[in-house]
Scaffold this motif. Structure first.
Motif, PDB file in Angstrom:
ATOM      1  N   HIS A  64       0.843  -1.188   0.000  1.00  0.00           N
ATOM      2  CA  HIS A  64       0.000   0.000   0.000  1.00  0.00           C
ATOM      3  C   HIS A  64       0.881   1.242   0.000  1.00  0.00           C
ATOM      4  O   HIS A  64       2.058   1.199   0.380  1.00  0.00           O
TER       5      HIS A  64
ATOM      6  N   GLU B  23      -7.911   2.224   0.099  1.00  0.00           N
ATOM      7  CA  GLU B  23      -9.166   2.745   0.635  1.00  0.00           C
ATOM      8  C   GLU B  23      -9.207   4.265   0.652  1.00  0.00           C
ATOM      9  O   GLU B  23      -9.490   4.896   1.680  1.00  0.00           O
TER      10      GLU B  23
ATOM     11  N   GLY C  75      -9.129   0.251  -6.763  1.00  0.00           N
ATOM     12  CA  GLY C  75     -10.382   0.246  -6.028  1.00  0.00           C
ATOM     13  C   GLY C  75     -11.569   0.186  -6.965  1.00  0.00           C
ATOM     14  O   GLY C  75     -11.564   0.783  -8.048  1.00  0.00           O
TER      15      GLY C  75
ATOM     16  N   ARG D 188     -10.017  -4.397  -6.266  1.00  0.00           N
ATOM     17  CA  ARG D 188     -10.433  -4.824  -4.933  1.00  0.00           C
ATOM     18  C   ARG D 188     -11.639  -4.008  -4.506  1.00  0.00           C
ATOM     19  O   ARG D 188     -11.592  -2.781  -4.493  1.00  0.00           O
TER      20      ARG D 188
ATOM     21  N   ASN E 269     -13.315  -3.733  -1.154  1.00  0.00           N
ATOM     22  CA  ASN E 269     -13.024  -4.126   0.218  1.00  0.00           C
ATOM     23  C   ASN E 269     -14.320  -4.507   0.929  1.00  0.00           C
ATOM     24  O   ASN E 269     -15.123  -3.647   1.278  1.00  0.00           O
TER      25      ASN E 269
ATOM     26  N   GLN F 191     -14.698  -6.227   3.860  1.00  0.00           N
ATOM     27  CA  GLN F 191     -14.625  -6.620   5.272  1.00  0.00           C
ATOM     28  C   GLN F 191     -15.624  -5.879   6.170  1.00  0.00           C
ATOM     29  O   GLN F 191     -16.019  -6.408   7.210  1.00  0.00           O
TER      30      GLN F 191
ATOM     31  N   CYS G 254     -10.761  -9.024   0.363  1.00  0.00           N
ATOM     32  CA  CYS G 254     -10.455  -8.587   1.727  1.00  0.00           C
ATOM     33  C   CYS G 254     -11.715  -8.763   2.562  1.00  0.00           C
ATOM     34  O   CYS G 254     -12.653  -7.962   2.480  1.00  0.00           O
TER      35      CYS G 254
ATOM     36  N   ASP H 284      -6.845 -12.023   0.540  1.00  0.00           N
ATOM     37  CA  ASP H 284      -5.872 -11.190   1.235  1.00  0.00           C
ATOM     38  C   ASP H 284      -5.769 -11.662   2.683  1.00  0.00           C
ATOM     39  O   ASP H 284      -6.783 -11.967   3.332  1.00  0.00           O
TER      40      ASP H 284
END
Length: 320
Positions: free
Chosen positions: A9, A52, A80, A106, A108, A110, A139, A163
């Motif tokens: 990142h 993010e 993203g 990705r 995200n 989560q 993720c 991930d």
């Protein structure tokens, strides 16, 4: 030794907008910091994974990373994306396709509601990703893994990678947790799908930066048993997994004992995975290099068109 760090990142609040950076994360981690935290290896490249930003900065993040790629050895970008937005998702993917270093996306998941990954809208978006030959970085938290197994069944052509081993509960060095039966069962379900891979990444962060090799090796073993060595990728999760209690002797350690940047954490995680792989007789070069290049198709001619600039920094440094 050659290393493709498949989970790097960067962020800079003077360039892009983020809503989650606070405490020791609320500093600039970009070009200078990457150069100061190189691995002790002969050749190093990396895949940048979106950090993010706000959704409106997804494309800006790609442009920013591309501007640094040649100097930092960034071989590909996982951008993203929000995959459940219908025509807006398609439009976004089409714009991403104009950037040659983009190799995957990705979304995200989560912190998203359970079930989103298997909703009809998300599955449609995942099929759009697969149709472009791109990958999907997954993720999720461990409890969400059953949804990912279902997504893999719904879109079997989608190349996906877990991930951080699906973020199992690992405890800490002082209070380690063994792999739970539920997590082992769930990663085995995901691994039944031949296009599913797993990143050996992120466990130091799951341990709050307080970890030992003895604590985390059982999770590496479980991942190898489930996916096979040929579907394991190494990733540093830098700098997220380089935050924790100050390392011994750190002259910049916070006086209040709060978490800070650990300058040796990235190399320590690499050394831990190498020592584990060598002890088990696993193919170290496959885990550190070849599997990642194959998964992200970094030798694809479309990606190689950007090869000359991206090799600049590490090529000069290591002669690669």
């Amino acid at each position: 030794m050659r290393v493709l760090d498949t989970h790097l990142h960067m962020w800079d609040e003077e360039v892009l907008t983020y809503t989650w950076l606070e405490g020791p994360y609320a500093y600039r981690f970009a070009e200078t910091e990457v150069e100061h935290d190189r691995l002790d290896v002969e050749r190093e490249e990396a895949v940048f994974v979106q950090a993010e930003t706000t959704e409106g900065d997804y494309i800006g993040e790609v442009r920013w990373v591309q501007s640094l790629a040649g100097r930092l050895g960034i071989a590909g970008i996982v951008a993203g994306a929000q995959l459940h937005r219908g025509i807006d998702t398609v439009t976004h993917l089409e714009e991403l396709a104009t950037h040659p270093l983009v190799v995957g996306v990705r979304h995200n998941l989560q912190n998203d509601p359970d079930g989103l990954a298997v909703s009809s809208a998300f599955v449609t978006g995942a099929r759009e990703v697969a149709a472009r030959g791109w990958t999907f970085d997954v993720c999720v938290r461990a409890a969400q893994l059953p949804d990912i197994a279902r997504l893999a069944g719904a879109v079997p052509e989608l190349r996906m990678v877990l991930d951080h081993l699906g973020k199992p509960a690992v405890g800490t060095a002082d209070a380690p947790l063994a792999p739970s039966a539920e997590w082992v069962r769930d990663i085995e379900e995901v691994a039944k799908h031949p296009e599913a891979f797993c990143k050996l990444s992120g466990l130091p962060a799951e341990s709050g930066g307080v970890w030992s090799a003895e604590q985390l090796v059982p999770f590496l073993d479980a991942a190898a048993d489930a996916f096979g060595v040929e579907r394991l990728l190494w990733g540093s999760d830098w700098p997220v997994s380089s935050i924790g209690p100050a390392e011994e002797g750190d002259p910049h350690a916070p006086a209040d004992g709060s978490a800070t940047y650990q300058p040796h954490a990235r190399q320590r995680w690499l050394d831990t995975v190498v020592e584990w792989a060598e002890a088990r007789g696993h193919d170290v070069d496959a885990i550190l290099w070849a599997n990642g290049r194959r998964f992200y198709r970094l030798d694809d001619p479309r990606v190689e068109s950007a090869d000359a600039p991206r090799r600049g920094f590490f090529g000069r440094l290591f002669g690669g």
